[in-house]
Design a protein around this motif. Structure first.
Motif: not given
Length: 136
Positions: A93-113
């Protein structure tokens, strides 16, 4: 192109094959970073190695006075450690914050892939770029 159907890429032989092709100056050069980028386009389970990522982990590329095989072995040892480290991070779980920040910055569905390993690639490359010669 031959590697697209393979699940196990042989980075050593790919690097050696590329080494045999002279560059524009007519020299043979070890292009390990390029090979990892090629491998990543075929299979995103292979992280990208470059000088910015190396900075973060205090990895110094081998001196050019060593043979190509010696240098390649040093690169591959580092790369195996890097790949294992990324997978450890992805399994915890060490990088969950990194992933959450990334998806917050790039919320588009395209980035979720975007595969999580590619997000780690971007994170470590960016950290190396931002921090210059300071290792984390």
């Amino acid at each position: 192109d031959e590697c697209r159907s393979s699940k196990c890429l042989d980075l050593r032989s790919l690097t050696k094959n590329l080494y045999e092709m002279p560059n524009r100056k007519g020299q043979n050069s070890l292009q390990f970073s390029f090979v990892t980028k090629l491998a990543n386009t075929v299979d995103d389970d292979y992280p990208i190695y470059d000088s910015e990522v190396a900075k973060i982990f205090n990895f110094r590329p081998p001196y050019t006075y060593k043979t190509m095989d010696e240098r390649l072995t040093i690169y591959l040892e580092f790369y195996d450690n890097l790949k294992n480290y990324y997978h450890e991070l992805l399994n915890g779980n060490a990088c969950e914050t990194v992933f959450a920040c990334f998806h917050e910055r790039y919320p588009d569905d395209d980035y979720s892939r975007i595969p999580r390993l590619k997000i780690l690639d971007f994170f470590f490359w960016s950290a190396g770029k931002i921090n210059g010669d300071k290792a984390i």
